[in-house]
Design an enzyme around this catalytic site. Structure first.
Site, short mmCIF file in Angstrom:
data_model
loop_
_atom_site.label_atom_id
_atom_site.label_comp_id
_atom_site.label_asym_id
_atom_site.label_seq_id
_atom_site.Cartn_x
_atom_site.Cartn_y
_atom_site.Cartn_z
N VAL A 201 0.93 -1.11 -0.02
CA VAL A 201 0.11 0.15 -0.23
C VAL A 201 0.86 1.42 -0.14
CG1 VAL A 201 -1.98 -1.06 1.11
CG2 VAL A 201 -0.28 0.12 2.70
N LYS A 202 2.15 1.21 0.14
CA LYS A 202 2.93 2.27 0.22
C LYS A 202 3.24 2.85 -1.38
CE LYS A 202 3.55 2.15 4.55
NZ LYS A 202 3.12 0.79 5.20
N HIS A 203 4.13 4.13 -1.29
CA HIS A 203 4.36 4.73 -2.25
C HIS A 203 4.98 3.88 -3.80
CE1 HIS A 203 3.98 7.51 0.84
NE2 HIS A 203 3.18 8.30 -0.24
#
Ligand SMILES: Cc1ncc(COP(=O)(O)O)c(C=O)c1O
Length: 403
Positions: A201-203
């Protein structure tokens, strides 16, 4: 669809039609053909783990965040553990952190046998409040662990000033904040050590993965050893030097990030700027829309911060509503909007209550925020329609519970 027409419709939780037919998650990775090809290339190469891609990823990452060194780890949690070790935390020591974070931030202090000490957050950003930190400093304090909640950098000026006064190490948990800036400087180049996560879910993602950046070569060396059993050289260095000898110089772990996924990280990093730009666009759209919705408080941004928007957490103005956060959460889920809550304050988890004796009520600002927070979907591949659906659903649900 206009906000007014949506607002007038029956809520899906009460039998009405949902704002959208399919479920929109709060976060989602994006993997492209180039990413897959890069991973396949490594699968066909001689090095599946600790080969050339590790150093390549670390160098590109360090350059991107403006740090002298980047050391990869098998997860953000492992990276936090490495940073807590490199900071020299040991039994009897204390490290001050925020209760409004993922448990891993505080857990890394416990891994070292030290004690996490919580300090309350600022009312606007929900980041660690330097004034509260000052009150928690004791003769045992060795480190401060600010978290860049939702991607908005913590007050690093205030925190670094306290740390310098008291000789403390600052480990910034920037698992939400890859690409954020504070006072014109890049997150990753400011604290003694900065920790990142590459969870999907991170960048950017490597599946699981993490990184610590630092400008201190000694910390970088300790971090490299710690993630490799405490051994002072890696297998590839030994092979190229034609040597079998190695020395274990400290008690480390196997926290290595394999070449296979470093190849993915290298490709993903190339899209970081585009990902950030899209997240900032979505945040601006949400913030503009929610100005018109009584009962919704948009996240605030300080003038010295350029957030990376890992999350977009709204707070409900419960005084203006006839219900609580749990009901709004359920109603939004029924509209097929994948809302989430970040975070249950760490000190309220059963483990922390039992181990450190917390009862609730110790950190009023974090606890009050927790009762109001809802994270809306935020990921770079959201379409314009996805964003509009979220805005429509929030307007519909919140206005139907307006006093
Ligand atoms: C603030 C924070 N710290 C630490 C972590 C741990 O990272 P990981 O999941 O990569 O172990 C996360 C993960 O979501 C996080 O949000």
């Amino acid at each position: 669809m206009s906000t007014t027409s949506v607002s007038a419709q029956a809520l899906a939780i009460n039998g009405g039609s949902p704002v959208r037919a399919t479920f929109l998650p709060y976060g989602r990775q994006s993997v492209e053909e180039g990413d897959i090809a890069a991973v396949v290339d490594v699968l066909r190469s001689d090095w599946l783990t600790t080969g050339p891609k590790v150093g390549e990823f670390e160098e590109a990452f360090a350059a991107r965040v403006g740090a002298a060194h980047a050391v990869s780890f098998s997860s953000g949690t492992a990276a936090l553990h490495g940073a807590a070790f490199a900071a020299g935390l040991k039994p009897g020591d204390e490290a001050i952190t925020t209760p409004l974070t993922f448990a891993a931030t505080a857990n890394c202090v416990l891994y070292q046998g030290a004690t996490p000490v919580f300090a309350d957050v600022c009312a606007d950003t929900l980041n660690l409040d330097p004034e509260q930190v000052t009150r928690k400093i004791s003769s045992k304090t060795r480190a401060i662990l600010p978290v860049d909640y939702s991607g908005h950098p913590a007050d690093l000026t205030g925190i670094l000033e306290i740390a310098r006064q008291h000789g403390l190490v600052v480990i910034e948990d920037a698992c939400h904040a890859l690409g954020a800036e504070f006072g014109g400087r890049r997150v990753g180049s400011i604290a003694d050590m900065t920790v990142f996560s590459f969870h999907p879910v991170k960048h950017i993602t490597t599946g699981e993965g993490g990184m610590v950046t630092t400008n201190d070569p000694r910390l970088a060396e300790t971090l490299r050893r710690f993630r490799n059993h405490g051994i002072s050289s890696d297998a590839r260095q030994r092979q190229s030097a034609g040597q079998w000898h190695y020395e274990m110089v400290l008690l480390g772990f196997n926290y290595r990030l394999p070449d296979v996924v470093c190849a993915l990280g290298i490709e993903q990093l190339k899209r970081l700027d585009a990902n950030l730009a899209r997240r900032r666009e979505i945040a601006a759209q949400y913030t503009a829309a929610f100005r018109e919705v009584p009962g919704v408080v948009a996240p605030s941004v300080r003038p010295d911060a350029n957030p990376a928007w890992h999350l977009y957490p709204i707070r409900l103005d419960l005084e203006k509503l006839t219900t609580d956060r749990a009901q709004v959460f359920r109603a939004l889920r029924a509209e097929n909007i994948g809302v989430n809550v970040h975070y249950i304050p760490v000190h309220l988890h059963p483990y922390y209550r039992q181990r450190l004796g917390f009862e609730g009520g110790e950190f009023p600002l974090a606890e009050d925020a927790y009762a109001r927070l809802i994270s809306l979907p935020m990921f770079h591949s959201m379409t314009g329609q996805d964003v509009q659906d979220v805005i429509d659903a929030v307007s519909k649900v919140v206005s139907s519970y307006a006093r």
